[in-house]
Design a protein around this motif. Sequence first.
Motif, PDB file in Angstrom:
ATOM      1  N   GLU A  82       7.245 -20.740  -5.480  1.00 11.91           N
ATOM      2  CA  GLU A  82       7.017 -19.315  -5.725  1.00 11.91           C
ATOM      3  C   GLU A  82       5.889 -18.774  -4.847  1.00 11.91           C
ATOM      4  N   ARG A  83       4.844 -19.520  -4.654  1.00 12.79           N
ATOM      5  CA  ARG A  83       3.681 -19.059  -3.888  1.00 12.79           C
ATOM      6  C   ARG A  83       3.880 -19.168  -2.381  1.00 12.79           C
ATOM      7  N   CYS A  84       4.710 -20.079  -1.940  1.00 12.72           N
ATOM      8  CA  CYS A  84       4.845 -20.366  -0.516  1.00 12.72           C
ATOM      9  C   CYS A  84       5.320 -19.158   0.290  1.00 12.72           C
ATOM     10  N   GLN A  85       6.143 -18.301  -0.279  1.00 14.45           N
ATOM     11  CA  GLN A  85       6.641 -17.134   0.446  1.00 14.45           C
ATOM     12  C   GLN A  85       5.511 -16.167   0.804  1.00 14.45           C
ATOM     13  N   ARG A  86       4.447 -16.156   0.011  1.00 17.75           N
ATOM     14  CA  ARG A  86       3.338 -15.242   0.282  1.00 17.75           C
ATOM     15  C   ARG A  86       2.074 -15.976   0.744  1.00 17.75           C
ATOM     16  N   ALA A  87       2.155 -17.278   0.994  1.00 18.49           N
ATOM     17  CA  ALA A  87       0.986 -18.085   1.341  1.00 18.49           C
ATOM     18  C   ALA A  87       0.274 -17.582   2.594  1.00 18.49           C
ATOM     19  N   PHE A  88       1.032 -17.053   3.556  1.00 21.87           N
ATOM     20  CA  PHE A  88       0.440 -16.568   4.800  1.00 21.87           C
ATOM     21  C   PHE A  88       0.784 -15.093   5.033  1.00 21.87           C
ATOM     22  N   ALA A  89       1.091 -14.366   3.963  1.00 22.39           N
ATOM     23  CA  ALA A  89       1.518 -12.972   4.075  1.00 22.39           C
ATOM     24  C   ALA A  89       0.389 -12.033   4.493  1.00 22.39           C
ATOM     25  N   SER A  90      -0.847 -12.372   4.161  1.00 21.19           N
ATOM     26  CA  SER A  90      -1.989 -11.544   4.556  1.00 21.19           C
ATOM     27  C   SER A  90      -3.118 -12.467   5.001  1.00 21.19           C
ATOM     28  N   ILE A  91      -4.148 -11.865   5.570  1.00 19.26           N
ATOM     29  CA  ILE A  91      -5.291 -12.661   6.013  1.00 19.26           C
ATOM     30  C   ILE A  91      -5.956 -13.322   4.816  1.00 19.26           C
ATOM     31  N   PHE A  92      -6.087 -12.574   3.723  1.00 20.37           N
ATOM     32  CA  PHE A  92      -6.695 -13.138   2.524  1.00 20.37           C
ATOM     33  C   PHE A  92      -5.886 -14.320   2.000  1.00 20.37           C
ATOM     34  N   MET A  93      -4.571 -14.148   1.919  1.00 25.37           N
ATOM     35  CA  MET A  93      -3.720 -15.238   1.406  1.00 25.37           C
ATOM     36  C   MET A  93      -3.723 -16.431   2.362  1.00 25.37           C
ATOM     37  N   ALA A  94      -3.768 -16.170   3.672  1.00 27.21           N
ATOM     38  CA  ALA A  94      -3.828 -17.262   4.646  1.00 27.21           C
ATOM     39  C   ALA A  94      -5.142 -18.030   4.497  1.00 27.21           C
ATOM     40  N   ASN A  95      -6.242 -17.307   4.311  1.00 25.81           N
ATOM     41  CA  ASN A  95      -7.536 -17.977   4.111  1.00 25.81           C
ATOM     42  C   ASN A  95      -7.546 -18.768   2.814  1.00 25.81           C
ATOM     43  N   LEU A  96      -6.970 -18.219   1.777  1.00 26.64           N
ATOM     44  CA  LEU A  96      -6.888 -18.927   0.496  1.00 26.64           C
ATOM     45  C   LEU A  96      -6.042 -20.192   0.638  1.00 26.64           C
ATOM     46  N   THR A  97      -4.923 -20.090   1.320  1.00 28.57           N
ATOM     47  CA  THR A  97      -4.061 -21.252   1.550  1.00 28.57           C
ATOM     48  C   THR A  97      -4.777 -22.288   2.415  1.00 28.57           C
ATOM     49  N   PHE A  98      -5.470 -21.814   3.446  1.00 29.56           N
ATOM     50  CA  PHE A  98      -6.229 -22.706   4.324  1.00 29.56           C
ATOM     51  C   PHE A  98      -7.310 -23.439   3.532  1.00 29.56           C
ATOM     52  N   PHE A  99      -8.036 -22.719   2.689  1.00 27.58           N
ATOM     53  CA  PHE A  99      -9.064 -23.333   1.844  1.00 27.58           C
ATOM     54  C   PHE A  99      -8.441 -24.354   0.901  1.00 27.58           C
ATOM     55  N   GLN A 100      -7.342 -23.981   0.269  1.00 33.67           N
ATOM     56  CA  GLN A 100      -6.666 -24.879  -0.670  1.00 33.67           C
ATOM     57  C   GLN A 100      -6.203 -26.145   0.033  1.00 33.67           C
ATOM     58  N   THR A 101      -5.701 -26.012   1.232  1.00 37.80           N
ATOM     59  CA  THR A 101      -5.151 -27.157   1.956  1.00 37.80           C
ATOM     60  C   THR A 101      -6.249 -28.056   2.524  1.00 37.80           C
ATOM     61  N   VAL A 102      -7.228 -27.468   3.199  1.00 41.47           N
ATOM     62  CA  VAL A 102      -8.233 -28.262   3.915  1.00 41.47           C
ATOM     63  C   VAL A 102      -9.381 -28.680   3.018  1.00 41.47           C
ATOM     64  N   VAL A 103      -9.993 -27.749   2.320  1.00 39.16           N
ATOM     65  CA  VAL A 103     -11.180 -28.060   1.538  1.00 39.16           C
ATOM     66  C   VAL A 103     -10.814 -28.761   0.236  1.00 39.16           C
ATOM     67  N   ALA A 104      -9.910 -28.190  -0.512  1.00 36.79           N
ATOM     68  CA  ALA A 104      -9.551 -28.778  -1.803  1.00 36.79           C
ATOM     69  C   ALA A 104      -8.605 -29.962  -1.644  1.00 36.79           C
ATOM     70  N   GLY A 105      -7.911 -30.036  -0.507  1.00 34.89           N
ATOM     71  CA  GLY A 105      -7.007 -31.158  -0.286  1.00 34.89           C
ATOM     72  C   GLY A 105      -5.670 -31.008  -0.980  1.00 34.89           C
ATOM     73  N   ASP A 106      -5.430 -29.851  -1.578  1.00 33.42           N
ATOM     74  CA  ASP A 106      -4.167 -29.590  -2.274  1.00 33.42           C
ATOM     75  C   ASP A 106      -3.034 -29.373  -1.282  1.00 33.42           C
ATOM     76  N   SER A 107      -1.922 -29.955  -1.543  1.00 31.79           N
ATOM     77  CA  SER A 107      -0.677 -29.656  -0.826  1.00 31.79           C
ATOM     78  C   SER A 107      -0.793 -29.796   0.688  1.00 31.79           C
ATOM     79  N   TRP A 108      -1.564 -30.757   1.159  1.00 27.51           N
ATOM     80  CA  TRP A 108      -1.728 -30.926   2.600  1.00 27.51           C
ATOM     81  C   TRP A 108      -0.365 -31.083   3.271  1.00 27.51           C
ATOM     82  N   GLY A 109       0.411 -32.013   2.791  1.00 26.77           N
ATOM     83  CA  GLY A 109       1.724 -32.232   3.385  1.00 26.77           C
ATOM     84  C   GLY A 109       2.696 -31.115   3.086  1.00 26.77           C
ATOM     85  N   PHE A 110       2.561 -30.502   1.945  1.00 23.77           N
ATOM     86  CA  PHE A 110       3.490 -29.464   1.525  1.00 23.77           C
ATOM     87  C   PHE A 110       3.273 -28.166   2.289  1.00 23.77           C
TER      88      PHE A 110
END
Length: 130
Positions: free
Chosen positions: A13-41
């Motif tokens: 559900e979230r993936c369609q909007r993960a990079f839809a805006s700069i804010f969402m891209a930064n949030l996704t980037f933070f979630q992936t790199v810093v938190a380590g969530d969903s790196w492969g996903f």
Amino acid sequence: KVADRTQAWEGCERCQRAFASIFMANLTFFQTVVAGDSWGFMAIPVIEEYPLAGLIFVGALLTLVFGVLNIIVAVVVDTFAENREKDVMSRAADMDMQEVEEKKVLAKIFTKIDTDGGGTLSYDEMQEGA
């Protein structure tokens, strides 16, 4: 859009909007790199579609890992330096106490050797005491 070109995020559900805006891209980037969530996903489909994006993901991850590692090493080195300083100070105090004890022992020996009780030792008293 990666989400439109790949089937990697079907059912997300979230993936369609993960990079839809700069804010969402930064949030996704933070979630992936810093938190380590969903790196492969999250990161792998983006890197597969845009290979140069891998430099950003991997660069950020390495910077974070080495930054944290550097902080940990700094704390460990600082702790050992403090402990070493305390140890040196403790040894110096022990040596001072030992010197005081040795001076007391020498004072007793010199008092016994001082046969005339004058408070000073003559050459003859030193030879007799030896």
